[in-house]
Enzyme design. Structure first.
Site, PDB file in Angstrom:
ATOM      1  N   LYS A  35      31.065  65.400  36.035  1.00  0.00           N
ATOM      2  CA  LYS A  35      29.683  65.004  36.359  1.00  0.00           C
ATOM      3  C   LYS A  35      29.615  64.769  37.875  1.00  0.00           C
ATOM      4  O   LYS A  35      30.109  63.765  38.366  1.00  0.00           O
ATOM      5  CB  LYS A  35      29.345  63.708  35.588  1.00  0.00           C
ATOM      6  N   GLY A  49      32.157  51.374  38.868  1.00  0.00           N
ATOM      7  CA  GLY A  49      33.500  51.370  38.268  1.00  0.00           C
ATOM      8  C   GLY A  49      33.578  50.378  37.114  1.00  0.00           C
ATOM      9  O   GLY A  49      34.137  50.678  36.056  1.00  0.00           O
ATOM     10  N   GLU A  76      39.060  55.139  41.551  1.00  0.00           N
ATOM     11  CA  GLU A  76      39.222  55.078  43.010  1.00  0.00           C
ATOM     12  C   GLU A  76      37.910  54.506  43.548  1.00  0.00           C
ATOM     13  O   GLU A  76      36.889  55.169  43.531  1.00  0.00           O
ATOM     14  CB  GLU A  76      39.498  56.482  43.551  1.00  0.00           C
ATOM     15  N   CYS A 102      36.074  56.637  51.652  1.00  0.00           N
ATOM     16  CA  CYS A 102      36.526  55.473  50.876  1.00  0.00           C
ATOM     17  C   CYS A 102      37.538  54.641  51.645  1.00  0.00           C
ATOM     18  O   CYS A 102      37.538  53.420  51.569  1.00  0.00           O
ATOM     19  CB  CYS A 102      37.108  55.922  49.550  1.00  0.00           C
ATOM     20  N   GLU A 160      31.755  46.862  51.396  1.00  0.00           N
ATOM     21  CA  GLU A 160      31.828  48.262  51.810  1.00  0.00           C
ATOM     22  C   GLU A 160      30.426  48.723  52.208  1.00  0.00           C
ATOM     23  O   GLU A 160      29.486  48.587  51.435  1.00  0.00           O
ATOM     24  CB  GLU A 160      32.354  49.107  50.639  1.00  0.00           C
TER      25      GLU A 160
END
Ligand code: NAI
Ligand code: MG
Length: 487
Positions: free
Chosen positions: A179, A237, A254, A288, A389
């Site tokens: 996806k 996540g 990840e 990331c 982040e």
């Protein structure tokens, strides 16, 4: 003649199909806001079809009979086709998510190499012969492919993430339903066609485009999957971990980070400053493992931060298709808004920008989602922009006084993906490498990637490893076989 944006289908069981709901959504070029294509909006029913196709391909037909040598050849053919179509793939990613063409061209070269690496691993899967205490017993372990895998990927490197998920699936004999992110579906769809051309049997690699909360959520929860791999935000996540609990599927995650990059005064400061710019601003900060907390020994902090800002200010920002461009736009209006929100927050809590700091508009940037590389001083560890982040070109510089102190501050985060250390001292390099809680530590370099070296996170940055032998191993399960030789 302009023909307008084309329509992209789902790719299930080797065939292009419309979404069962018949709906589509637009994908946009972030450099100028133009619509590139209409993408099929896959939903739960389409995920069902794709998982069923992947299950059939795993259990019946040609794929289960592929030997390790066959899988190796398949990966080598796919690598050769990707090399043949390198320019097309580089342009697709540049147009859809903004990354400069020099960067996307470089990525394709690395990905061709990555497929060749996985081709090698496909030939060297080994079990063990064990030694039970009863001498009449013979026992060994064999590795068997885990089964039908799902993968949900982000938009910051669409071709990269698709190849990284597909490679170990093909090396191990599993099958895949992928996806893509709603902002970047074109390269993954094109890769699925290339896989068919390479000889990947229908159903082995399926792509269901659509929204995270529809196709993505349905895939994560699907009882027909044996494993799911996710790359993206921590919040999503967590949703995937919860959704996967129904059938306890194997997980790999990840989830990004807030990686420290630590500069001691005894380092090669010229190299450290250049690398600090790349660490924070490559791909406009949408990486990331970006080094977004730059800890600098106090005696040199101000001067070093200014040098970083000077180098950053020289980067050319523009349409990624221009070969002179160093930094492209952010991926979407949504991401631009998120980055601007973090910027406002940082300024209002006392940080100051010594470069960048506001959206770029005007004749060469127009409707694009451009934000310049921004270096912050007077930042504090407890500020939101230093804790969370951002996934944009904002770098916080933070002075420190002592080794023990900087290790503690670098580790005082929920994340643990990467960490950089710049020093001329061998002892310090070793102490920091062991003291930092991260999946990867780079000493006198930053963000190096190689097919042979595993990469992944600790703490909220994720679980499991990608690249290296370990990555393929995670697609196997171990079976123990016992034979009573007395019978
Ligand atoms: P996201 O994590 O929501 O999206 C990543 C993928 O997950 C996309 O394919 C999306 O469709 C899918 N998804 C979203 N919700 C889902 C759900 N409930 N179930 C299953 N799949 C779902 O990331 P987003 O919203 O694009 O970006 C937000 C932030 O996430 C960024 O600002 C950045 O901080 C972080 N991020 C981190 C990445 C990394 O490489 N670690 C990549 C992309 C984003
Ligand atoms: Mg786009």
């Amino acid at each position: 003649m302009s023909v307008g944006p084309g329509l992209e289908h789902l790719l299930i069981d080797g065939r292009r199909v419309e979404a069962s709901g018949g709906e589509t959504f637009e994908t946009v070029n972030p450099a100028d806001g133009t619509v590139l294509a209409r993408i099929a909006r896959g939903t739960a029913g389409d995920v069902d079809h794709a998982v069923a196709a992947a299950r059939r391909a795993f259990e019946q037909g040609a794929w289960p009979r592929f030997s390790p040598a066959d899988r190796q050849m398949l990966l080598l053919r796919l690598a050769a086709l990707l090399e043949r179509d390198a320019e097309e793939f580089a342009r697709l990613d540049t147009m859809e998510m903004g990354s400069p063409i020099r960067h996307t061209r470089g990525s394709v070269v690395l990905l061709v190499d990555l497929l060749r690496y996985f081709a090698g691993i496909a030939r060297s899967i080994e079990g063990t012969t064990n030694a039970p205490s009863d001498p009449a017993l013979f026992a060994c372990t064999v590795k068997e492919p885990v089964g039908v895998c799902g993968a949900i990927i982000p938009w910051n490197g669409p071709l990269w993430a698709s190849v990284l998920k597909l490679g170990p699936v093909l090396a191990s004999g599993c099958t895949l339903v992928l996806k893509p992110a709603e902002d970047a579906s074109l390269a993954p769809l094109r890769l699925a066609e290339l896989a068919l051309e390479a000889g990947v049997p229908p159903g082995v690699f399926n792509v269901v485009t659509g929204f995270g909360t529809e196709a993505g959520a349905a895939l994560a929860a699907h009882p027909g999957l044996d494993k799911i791999a996710f790359t993206g935000s921590v919040e999503t996540g967590r949703a995937i971990v919860r959704a996967s609990a129904g059938n306890l599927k194997r997980l790999s995650l990840e989830l990004g980070g807030k990686s420290p990059n630590i500069v001691f005064a005894d380092a090669d400061l010229e190299a450290a400053a250049r690398a600090a710019v790349g660490a924070a601003f490559a791909n406009s900060g949408q990486v990331c493992s970006a080094g977004t907390r730059l800890f600098v020994e106090r005696a040199i902090h101000r001067e070093f931060a200014e040098e970083v800002a000077r180098i950053a200010a020289r980067l050319r920002i523009g349409n990624g298709l221009d070969p002179e461009t160093d930094l492209g736009p952010l991926v979407s209006a949504r991401q631009l808004a998120r980055v601007r929100g973090h910027m406002d927050d940082a300024l209002s809590t006392g940080a100051r920008a010594i470069s960048g700091g506001a959206r770029l508009t005007g004749e060469c940037h127009g409707e694009g989602f451009f934000f310049p590389p921004t270096v912050l001083i007077d930042a504090r560890d407890d500020m939101r922009a230093v804790r969370e982040e951002i996934f944009g070109p904002i770098l916080a510089t933070l002075p420190f006084d002592a080794e023990e102190e900087v290790i503690a501050r670098a580790n005082a985060t929920e994340f643990g993906l990467g960490a950089g250390v710049w020093t001329g001292s061998v002892g310090r390099a070793h102490r920091l490498s062991r003291g930092l809680k991260a999946g990867s530590v780079w000493v006198n370099c930053y963000n190096r990637i190689d097919p042979a070296v595993p990469s992944g996170g600790v703490k909220a940055s994720g679980q499991g490893r990608e690249y290296g032998r370990q990555h393929v191993e995670e697609h196997f399960q171990l079976k123990s076989i016992w034979i009573d030789t007395a019978v």
